[in-house]
Design a protein around this motif. Structure first.
Motif, mmCIF file in Angstrom:
data_model
loop_
_atom_site.group_PDB
_atom_site.id
_atom_site.type_symbol
_atom_site.label_atom_id
_atom_site.label_comp_id
_atom_site.label_asym_id
_atom_site.label_seq_id
_atom_site.Cartn_x
_atom_site.Cartn_y
_atom_site.Cartn_z
ATOM 1 N N ASP A 197 -46.630 16.784 -9.361
ATOM 2 C CA ASP A 197 -46.127 18.157 -9.301
ATOM 3 C C ASP A 197 -44.641 18.233 -9.006
ATOM 4 N N ASN A 198 -43.885 17.460 -9.781
ATOM 5 C CA ASN A 198 -42.437 17.589 -9.830
ATOM 6 C C ASN A 198 -42.045 18.037 -11.231
ATOM 7 N N LEU A 199 -40.753 18.045 -11.524
ATOM 8 C CA LEU A 199 -40.269 18.494 -12.836
ATOM 9 C C LEU A 199 -39.769 17.308 -13.646
ATOM 10 N N TRP A 200 -40.549 16.219 -13.668
ATOM 11 C CA TRP A 200 -40.088 14.966 -14.259
ATOM 12 C C TRP A 200 -39.614 15.177 -15.699
ATOM 13 N N SER A 201 -38.349 14.793 -15.921
ATOM 14 C CA SER A 201 -37.735 14.919 -17.230
ATOM 15 C C SER A 201 -37.584 13.526 -17.834
ATOM 16 N N CYS A 202 -38.304 13.282 -18.907
ATOM 17 C CA CYS A 202 -38.274 11.961 -19.537
ATOM 18 C C CYS A 202 -37.085 11.913 -20.500
ATOM 19 N N ASP A 203 -35.926 11.625 -19.903
ATOM 20 C CA ASP A 203 -34.668 11.616 -20.641
ATOM 21 C C ASP A 203 -33.858 10.406 -20.225
ATOM 22 N N CYS A 204 -32.582 10.395 -20.570
ATOM 23 C CA CYS A 204 -31.747 9.218 -20.322
ATOM 24 C C CYS A 204 -31.614 8.887 -18.843
ATOM 25 N N ALA A 205 -31.780 9.889 -17.965
ATOM 26 C CA ALA A 205 -31.665 9.636 -16.526
ATOM 27 C C ALA A 205 -32.818 8.788 -16.005
ATOM 28 N N THR A 212 -28.980 25.725 -19.676
ATOM 29 C CA THR A 212 -29.931 24.825 -20.313
ATOM 30 C C THR A 212 -29.320 23.438 -20.367
ATOM 31 N N GLY A 213 -30.134 22.467 -20.687
ATOM 32 C CA GLY A 213 -29.685 21.082 -20.766
ATOM 33 C C GLY A 213 -30.848 20.158 -20.482
ATOM 34 N N LEU A 214 -30.639 18.880 -20.730
ATOM 35 C CA LEU A 214 -31.668 17.890 -20.472
ATOM 36 C C LEU A 214 -31.027 16.687 -19.781
ATOM 37 N N PRO A 215 -31.407 16.432 -18.525
ATOM 38 C CA PRO A 215 -32.340 17.221 -17.708
ATOM 39 C C PRO A 215 -31.743 18.580 -17.329
ATOM 40 N N LEU A 216 -32.578 19.465 -16.783
ATOM 41 C CA LEU A 216 -32.083 20.771 -16.360
ATOM 42 C C LEU A 216 -30.888 20.601 -15.440
ATOM 43 N N PRO A 217 -29.805 21.307 -15.679
ATOM 44 C CA PRO A 217 -28.590 21.097 -14.884
ATOM 45 C C PRO A 217 -28.742 21.551 -13.434
ATOM 46 N N PHE A 218 -28.012 20.869 -12.577
ATOM 47 C CA PHE A 218 -27.847 21.288 -11.188
ATOM 48 C C PHE A 218 -26.668 22.256 -11.149
ATOM 49 N N ILE A 219 -26.841 23.393 -10.485
ATOM 50 C CA ILE A 219 -25.805 24.438 -10.477
ATOM 51 C C ILE A 219 -25.197 24.581 -9.089
ATOM 52 N N TYR A 220 -23.870 24.669 -9.064
ATOM 53 C CA TYR A 220 -23.180 25.051 -7.839
ATOM 54 C C TYR A 220 -22.014 25.974 -8.216
ATOM 55 N N TRP A 221 -21.431 26.631 -7.202
ATOM 56 C CA TRP A 221 -20.344 27.593 -7.420
ATOM 57 C C TRP A 221 -19.119 27.194 -6.614
ATOM 58 N N GLN A 222 -17.944 27.537 -7.169
ATOM 59 C CA GLN A 222 -16.677 27.421 -6.455
ATOM 60 C C GLN A 222 -16.156 28.835 -6.224
ATOM 61 N N GLU A 279 -29.105 15.975 -22.940
ATOM 62 C CA GLU A 279 -28.354 17.020 -23.631
ATOM 63 C C GLU A 279 -27.379 17.664 -22.670
ATOM 64 N N LEU A 280 -26.181 17.989 -23.160
ATOM 65 C CA LEU A 280 -25.149 18.603 -22.337
ATOM 66 C C LEU A 280 -25.608 19.953 -21.783
ATOM 67 N N PRO A 281 -25.169 20.283 -20.574
ATOM 68 C CA PRO A 281 -25.478 21.610 -20.018
ATOM 69 C C PRO A 281 -24.756 22.712 -20.801
ATOM 70 N N VAL A 282 -25.415 23.829 -20.971
ATOM 71 C CA VAL A 282 -24.805 25.009 -21.583
ATOM 72 C C VAL A 282 -25.199 26.218 -20.743
ATOM 73 N N ILE A 283 -24.190 26.912 -20.208
ATOM 74 C CA ILE A 283 -24.458 28.126 -19.429
ATOM 75 C C ILE A 283 -24.770 29.248 -20.397
ATOM 76 N N VAL A 284 -25.956 29.832 -20.266
ATOM 77 C CA VAL A 284 -26.428 30.819 -21.235
ATOM 78 C C VAL A 284 -26.529 32.224 -20.645
ATOM 79 N N GLU A 285 -26.415 32.355 -19.351
ATOM 80 C CA GLU A 285 -26.476 33.677 -18.733
ATOM 81 C C GLU A 285 -25.443 33.761 -17.621
ATOM 82 N N SER A 286 -24.513 34.702 -17.749
ATOM 83 C CA SER A 286 -23.459 34.866 -16.749
ATOM 84 C C SER A 286 -22.738 36.177 -17.019
ATOM 85 N N SER A 287 -21.763 36.504 -16.182
ATOM 86 C CA SER A 287 -20.972 37.735 -16.350
ATOM 87 C C SER A 287 -19.492 37.394 -16.248
ATOM 88 N N ASN A 288 -18.702 37.951 -17.174
ATOM 89 C CA ASN A 288 -17.257 37.739 -17.129
ATOM 90 C C ASN A 288 -16.612 38.491 -15.974
#
Length: 578
Positions: A411-419, A489-499, A463-472
């Motif tokens: 019951d984790n989100l195991w992503s079978c990708d390059c990582a 989106t991305g593979l694996p799912l991206p980790f998000i942080y803010w500055q 796959e590279l991360p792509v931010i698909v929802e945000s506000s200018n």
């Protein structure tokens, strides 16, 4: 001559057996059992030399003055699961050798003060599951060692109730409806060792309650509504304290200064914001602080405890593995249910005796490759629980050389990708593949496939991360809360942080009052001020790279309460570096 005596003994023995009441069983040990016979009264033909009498599961309603008048040698009397509602004052008059009396599961609501007076050697009286609401004065039952009053309807215990029980060692008052205990209620109980008050309606305990009971070793007042620990100064012999499932918010730093012999301390399911000061509790073996509100553990919280074996800190508000656990003699460490997102290198340094480590049901997204490095020296097998987290990948050698008996990675989100390439390679060379294998959750083409079934690691792509929802641009009123969406989106799912405009990095581990990051990537700013204006950058990152999106925040005056609107201008536009 010997033969004659033996024949006389047998004649006496068989005569006793022959006098056994109808339907009862009488054995050579002078035990008479008359259970489940639909009796409405105590049989009057019980052998006079009976030692133990069992009248359980009948319909007896009254114990009369002459019910046991001829049973002078009786040592045990059990009349459980009957319908007794009345015990006449002289019912036990001739039972001078009775040591154990069991009257559980009846309808007794009150007893006369002198009912137990004739019981010169009584050791145990059990009255659980009756209808007792008011306690009588135990003024003259000094031999009694154990008194069981569990599952009654007692609500009030007045001073000096037990003053005659000078030899009492065990007092069971749990599972009643006790809401008030007067300060001298335990007076006279100088030899009391075990006191059970759990599952009542207590809000507090008098500070002087235990001043007369200095030899208490076990104290249980769990499952009440107590808001503050009572004074434990006089309980220097205490070895087990259970105050769990209460409403304790704060514990004074001197609360446990006299408890050098305390071994087990149960404080789970309270409202504690911090770990109590336990420097004097040098004999501690087990500490349970689960399901409180603890967010921080001082580094020296558990020092000088050479016998410490079991620490339970699960389901609190900690966001990091406490440094305080390092170097302890623990066999079990439970941190499950905390919002911890990562385990850093050497997090369990010095835990050389650890047998069980629970890191399940947290918010884990990352394990350092050396997270369990120090546990690889342990000789004893380890049970490791990492299930029900948000882990997507595992470092290749993370479990190498660990003596693992049980491991749960479900019951984790195991992503079978390059990582997962290095871990896949390690797994294929391990002799216990099934134990360490994981079930792929993403990408879709590998859903529900075991990682070990993907034989060509070239198929494990990222796959590279792509931010698909945000506000200018966001405009907020001063004092309001502001939400900055950011989904990627991305593979694996991206980790998000803010500055932030002030240079602060806000991640899931950030512990600040006015700003926080949700697990879906949304940033929340509370009580917006003009000083918060500026550019906020959302960063989405995974093994393939990162994407950045900038959002401009403008804070304005509340136009309802202000005649002239003022703004702080910021000249910036959102940018994406996908």
């Amino acid at each position: 001559m010997t033969t004659i005596f033996f024949l006389v003994y047998l004649a006496h023995l068989f005569s006793s057996i022959g006098a056994c009441p109808l339907g009862c069983e009488c054995d050579v040990s002078l035990i008479v059992t008359c259970t489940k016979l639909n009796l409405t009264d105590v049989p009057d033909d019980i052998p006079t030399d009976t030692k133990e009498l069992y009248l359980d599961v009948n319909f007896i309603t009254i114990l009369k003055n002459d019910s046991f008048s001829n049973l002078h040698g009786l040592t045990l009397l059990a009349i459980r699961f009957n319908q007794i509602h009345t015990i006449e004052s002289g019912a036990f008059n001739n039972l001078t050798k009775l040591s154990h009396l069991y009257l559980d599961n009846n309808y007794i609501s009150q007893l006369s003060e002198d009912v137990f007076f004739p019981l010169l050697v009584i050791n145990t009286v059990s009255l659980e599951y009756n209808n007792i609401s008011t306690l009588w004065k135990f003024s003259s039952v000094s031999p009694l060692a154990t008194l069981n009053l569990r599952y009654n309807k007692i609500s009030f215990i007045e001073s000096c109730t037990f003053v005659g029980l000078t030899n009492l060692k065990v007092l069971q008052l749990d599972r009643n409806n006790v809401s008030t205990i007067e300060d001298r209620a335990l007076e006279g109980l100088a030899h009391l060792q075990n006191l059970y008050l759990q599952h009542n309606a207590l809000i507090s305990l008098p500070d002087s309650l235990f001043s007369c009971c200095t030899v208490i070793q076990l104290l249980d007042f769990s499952h009440n509504k107590i808001e503050e620990l009572p004074d434990l100064t006089f309980l220097w012999n205490l070895t087990l304290l259970d105050s769990s499932h209460n409403d304790i918010l704060y514990i004074d730093e001197n609360a446990f200064t006299a408890q050098s012999r305390l071994q087990t301390l149960e404080l789970q399911n309270n409202l504690l914001n911090s770990v109590p000061v336990l420097h004097s509790v040098v004999s501690l073996t087990t500490l349970d602080l689960e399901r409180n509100r603890i967010s921080y553990v001082p580094d020296d919280a558990f020092h000088n405890k050479s016998n410490f074996r079991d620490l339970r800190l699960g389901y609190n508000l900690m966001k990091r593995i406490p440094e305080a656990v390092k170097g302890l003699t623990l066999q079990t460490l439970r941190l499950n249910g905390n919002p911890i997102v990562r385990v850093e290198a050497n997090a369990f340094e010095g835990l050389n005796n650890l047998h069980r480590l629970q890191l399940d049901r947290m918010a884990l997204i990352h394990l350092d490759e050396n997270a369990f490095l120090d546990l690889k020296q342990n000789q004893e097998p380890l049970s490791l629980f990492l299930n029900d987290n948000q882990l997507q990948s595992l470092p290749g050698e993370i479990f190498s050389d660990l003596n693992i008996d049980i491991i749960n990675l479900e019951d984790n989100l195991w992503s079978c990708d390059c990582a997962m390439c290095e871990y896949s390679h390690w797994l294929s060379n391990h002799n216990e593949i099934e134990k360490f294998d994981v079930t792929c959750v993403q990408p879709d083409q590998y859903l529900d496939i075991m990682l070990s079934e993907i034989h060509d690691t070239d198929d494990l792509i990222c796959e590279l991360p792509v931010i698909v929802e945000s506000s200018n641009y966001i405009e907020a009123v001063e004092g309001d809360s502001v939400m900055f969406p950011c989904n990627a989106t991305g593979l694996p799912l991206p980790f998000i942080y803010w500055q932030t405009p002030h240079g602060h990095k806000i991640s899931l581990e950030t512990d600040m009052d006015d700003i926080m990051l949700l697990s879906n990537g949304t940033l929340i700013l509370h009580n917006a001020a003009f000083s918060d204006c500026g550019i906020y950058s959302c960063v989405a990152i995974n093994e393939a790279g990162e994407d950045v999106f900038n959002t401009t925040l403008l804070v304005v005056f509340d136009t309802i309460n202000t005649t002239q609107q003022q703004t702080v201008p910021v000249t910036s536009q959102g940018t994406s570096n996908a």
